[in-house]
Design a protein around this motif. Sequence first.
Motif, PDB file in Angstrom:
ATOM      1  N   LYS A  95       7.258  -7.521  15.313  1.00  0.00           N
ATOM      2  CA  LYS A  95       7.250  -6.349  14.295  1.00  0.00           C
ATOM      3  C   LYS A  95       6.399  -5.510  15.172  1.00  0.00           C
ATOM      4  CE  LYS A  95       6.767  -9.534  10.205  1.00  0.00           C
ATOM      5  NZ  LYS A  95       5.912  -9.594   8.941  1.00  0.00           N
ATOM      6  N   GLN A  96       6.642  -3.959  14.466  1.00  0.00           N
ATOM      7  CA  GLN A  96       5.917  -2.988  15.119  1.00  0.00           C
ATOM      8  C   GLN A  96       4.479  -2.805  14.122  1.00  0.00           C
ATOM      9  OE1 GLN A  96       8.376   0.305  15.337  1.00  0.00           O
ATOM     10  NE2 GLN A  96       6.651   1.833  15.309  1.00  0.00           N
ATOM     11  N   LEU A  97       3.758  -2.433  14.558  1.00  0.00           N
ATOM     12  CA  LEU A  97       2.460  -2.474  13.837  1.00  0.00           C
ATOM     13  C   LEU A  97       2.465  -0.484  13.406  1.00  0.00           C
ATOM     14  CD1 LEU A  97      -0.224  -3.178  12.596  1.00  0.00           C
ATOM     15  CD2 LEU A  97      -1.061  -2.981  14.867  1.00  0.00           C
ATOM     16  N   GLY A  98       2.570  -0.445  12.364  1.00  0.00           N
ATOM     17  CA  GLY A  98       2.281   0.957  11.849  1.00  0.00           C
ATOM     18  C   GLY A  98       3.267   1.933  12.505  1.00  0.00           C
ATOM     19  N   LEU A  99       2.954   3.003  13.029  1.00  0.00           N
ATOM     20  CA  LEU A  99       3.437   4.015  14.069  1.00  0.00           C
ATOM     21  C   LEU A  99       3.286   3.685  15.165  1.00  0.00           C
ATOM     22  CD1 LEU A  99       2.888   7.102  11.667  1.00  0.00           C
ATOM     23  CD2 LEU A  99       4.873   5.522  11.687  1.00  0.00           C
ATOM     24  N   GLN A 100       2.820   2.606  15.877  1.00  0.00           N
ATOM     25  CA  GLN A 100       2.585   2.480  17.235  1.00  0.00           C
ATOM     26  C   GLN A 100       3.738   2.194  17.969  1.00  0.00           C
ATOM     27  OE1 GLN A 100      -0.167  -0.851  17.843  1.00  0.00           O
ATOM     28  NE2 GLN A 100      -1.943   0.251  16.772  1.00  0.00           N
ATOM     29  N   ASP A 101       3.859   2.684  19.436  1.00  0.00           N
ATOM     30  CA  ASP A 101       5.161   2.386  20.095  1.00  0.00           C
ATOM     31  C   ASP A 101       4.447   1.645  21.406  1.00  0.00           C
ATOM     32  OD1 ASP A 101       7.311   2.374  21.674  1.00  0.00           O
ATOM     33  OD2 ASP A 101       7.688   4.607  21.564  1.00  0.00           O
ATOM     34  N   PRO A 102       4.587   0.511  21.625  1.00  0.00           N
ATOM     35  CA  PRO A 102       4.175   0.001  22.783  1.00  0.00           C
ATOM     36  C   PRO A 102       4.920  -0.075  24.182  1.00  0.00           C
ATOM     37  CG  PRO A 102       4.924  -1.830  21.249  1.00  0.00           C
ATOM     38  CD  PRO A 102       4.804  -0.748  20.412  1.00  0.00           C
ATOM     39  N   ALA A 276      -7.281   4.541   4.720  1.00  0.00           N
ATOM     40  CA  ALA A 276      -7.115   5.179   5.698  1.00  0.00           C
ATOM     41  C   ALA A 276      -5.942   4.600   6.411  1.00  0.00           C
ATOM     42  CB  ALA A 276      -8.440   5.511   6.616  1.00  0.00           C
ATOM     43  N   LEU A 277      -5.807   3.362   6.700  1.00  0.00           N
ATOM     44  CA  LEU A 277      -4.887   2.608   7.357  1.00  0.00           C
ATOM     45  C   LEU A 277      -3.356   2.950   6.698  1.00  0.00           C
ATOM     46  CD1 LEU A 277      -6.476  -0.630   8.620  1.00  0.00           C
ATOM     47  CD2 LEU A 277      -5.660   1.018  10.062  1.00  0.00           C
ATOM     48  N   GLN A 278      -3.622   2.543   5.238  1.00  0.00           N
ATOM     49  CA  GLN A 278      -2.230   2.876   4.487  1.00  0.00           C
ATOM     50  C   GLN A 278      -1.627   4.307   4.761  1.00  0.00           C
ATOM     51  OE1 GLN A 278      -3.485   1.272   0.792  1.00  0.00           O
ATOM     52  NE2 GLN A 278      -3.032  -0.921   1.203  1.00  0.00           N
ATOM     53  N   GLU A 279      -2.499   5.190   4.628  1.00  0.00           N
ATOM     54  CA  GLU A 279      -2.333   6.748   4.686  1.00  0.00           C
ATOM     55  C   GLU A 279      -1.548   6.941   5.903  1.00  0.00           C
ATOM     56  OE1 GLU A 279      -5.704   8.909   3.637  1.00  0.00           O
ATOM     57  OE2 GLU A 279      -5.615   8.451   1.529  1.00  0.00           O
ATOM     58  N   ASN A 280      -2.037   6.260   7.064  1.00  0.00           N
ATOM     59  CA  ASN A 280      -1.600   6.506   8.633  1.00  0.00           C
ATOM     60  C   ASN A 280      -0.436   5.702   9.164  1.00  0.00           C
ATOM     61  OD1 ASN A 280      -3.340   8.651   9.837  1.00  0.00           O
ATOM     62  ND2 ASN A 280      -4.626   7.592   8.278  1.00  0.00           N
ATOM     63  N   GLU A 284       0.878  -2.388   5.065  1.00  0.00           N
ATOM     64  CA  GLU A 284       0.686  -3.896   4.788  1.00  0.00           C
ATOM     65  C   GLU A 284      -0.976  -4.153   4.977  1.00  0.00           C
ATOM     66  OE1 GLU A 284       2.333  -3.396   8.856  1.00  0.00           O
ATOM     67  OE2 GLU A 284       2.338  -2.311   7.073  1.00  0.00           O
ATOM     68  N   ALA A 285      -1.769  -3.160   5.356  1.00  0.00           N
ATOM     69  CA  ALA A 285      -3.414  -3.292   5.222  1.00  0.00           C
ATOM     70  C   ALA A 285      -3.630  -3.895   4.108  1.00  0.00           C
ATOM     71  CB  ALA A 285      -3.694  -2.113   5.710  1.00  0.00           C
ATOM     72  N   ARG A 286      -4.656  -4.869   3.667  1.00  0.00           N
ATOM     73  CA  ARG A 286      -5.036  -5.271   2.552  1.00  0.00           C
ATOM     74  C   ARG A 286      -6.321  -5.940   3.053  1.00  0.00           C
ATOM     75  NH1 ARG A 286      -0.279  -9.220   2.088  1.00  0.00           N
ATOM     76  NH2 ARG A 286       0.425  -7.581   3.589  1.00  0.00           N
ATOM     77  N   LEU A 287      -7.079  -6.364   1.914  1.00  0.00           N
ATOM     78  CA  LEU A 287      -8.446  -6.813   1.942  1.00  0.00           C
ATOM     79  C   LEU A 287      -8.458  -8.373   1.324  1.00  0.00           C
ATOM     80  CD1 LEU A 287     -11.050  -4.083   0.744  1.00  0.00           C
ATOM     81  CD2 LEU A 287     -10.317  -4.834   3.165  1.00  0.00           C
TER      82      LEU A 287
END
Length: 352
Positions: A95-102, A276-280, A284-287
Amino acid sequence: MTELDRQGGARGPARLAVAAAQDDGRHSADPDHPPRMGFFTDTSVCIGCKACEVACKEWNAIPDDGMSLLGMSYDNTGMLGSDTWRHVAFIEQDKQLGLQDPGLRDQPTGPPASSAVARQVEQALARTESGSLGTSTGKVFVDIIPKDRATAPLPAPESGAPRGEVRWLMASDVCKHCTHAACLDVCPTGSLFRTEFGTVVVQEDICNGCGYCVPACPYGVIDQRQDDGRVWKCTLCYDRIGAGHEPACAKACPTDSIQYGPLDELRERADARVRALQENGVPEARLYGNDPGDGVGGAGAFFLLLDEPEVYGFPPDPVVTTRDLPQTWAHVLGASVAVAAAAVVAFVGSRR
């Protein structure tokens, strides 16, 4: 004995005498009473360095728990236990993590964590010699590239999709120091107790090895050592925090993935981090474990996760295992009274 013990640290009788005994984690109305302390582990910045594992073992003099890689990425401890009070999990996903491009798209590096690669690694490990400690002593050859085409791409995931992006989830697990701690409810000797900081600690010199607390823990944290039968787990470095220091794992964490402080402040910080993570671009970030209304009344050590709890090996809806004990004992008492009444009636009737 540590230096803090010699200086009147957490293990002295005076500190045990002032330790709070409430099972629900609440504290005295005394304004001088310390706030409830805990951990917030932000897995989004964990780099899997295992500094927390090493620091925990060094400070608490925890025995070695083996040197073997388990075949689950770089995980060599597997789970929490009597000799593993901090455990860093490694989860590889296509899966891709957010907008990251490895930068791995369409590269011939294969599909991490796919069952095709997993089978090849398993077969390669089976052909590898092992040393007395379980560490590999020979080279591991993972033969998944066709020998006649060394530049060919590795197998795609079984779905048939081409090689995509990858993300690597890492998380440092620890005892949750539950608000409603079932281990406290079932301990017959008082070895487990609630400290003035709201944490749950085992007094190893009082533990009789009955093991009742092991199945009582909804997270599977507490474990017995095979050599003496006593139970051991994270103390949230009771001796360190009693002397005004932060726990060893949090002190050693280079990215502040493990954060220590008053629990109320940590919850506010965690809420802001999730937003902050969800806005960026990480929706799927959750506590996990931060809700005082959950089945354990909220955890003293909670987490920011980037996937479902089950992916990290956490129960999705933990419930204190002693929740139904009062009702159960009420039914037992009612049944006992009914049996006794029936016996009296039968005895009186037989006398007539």
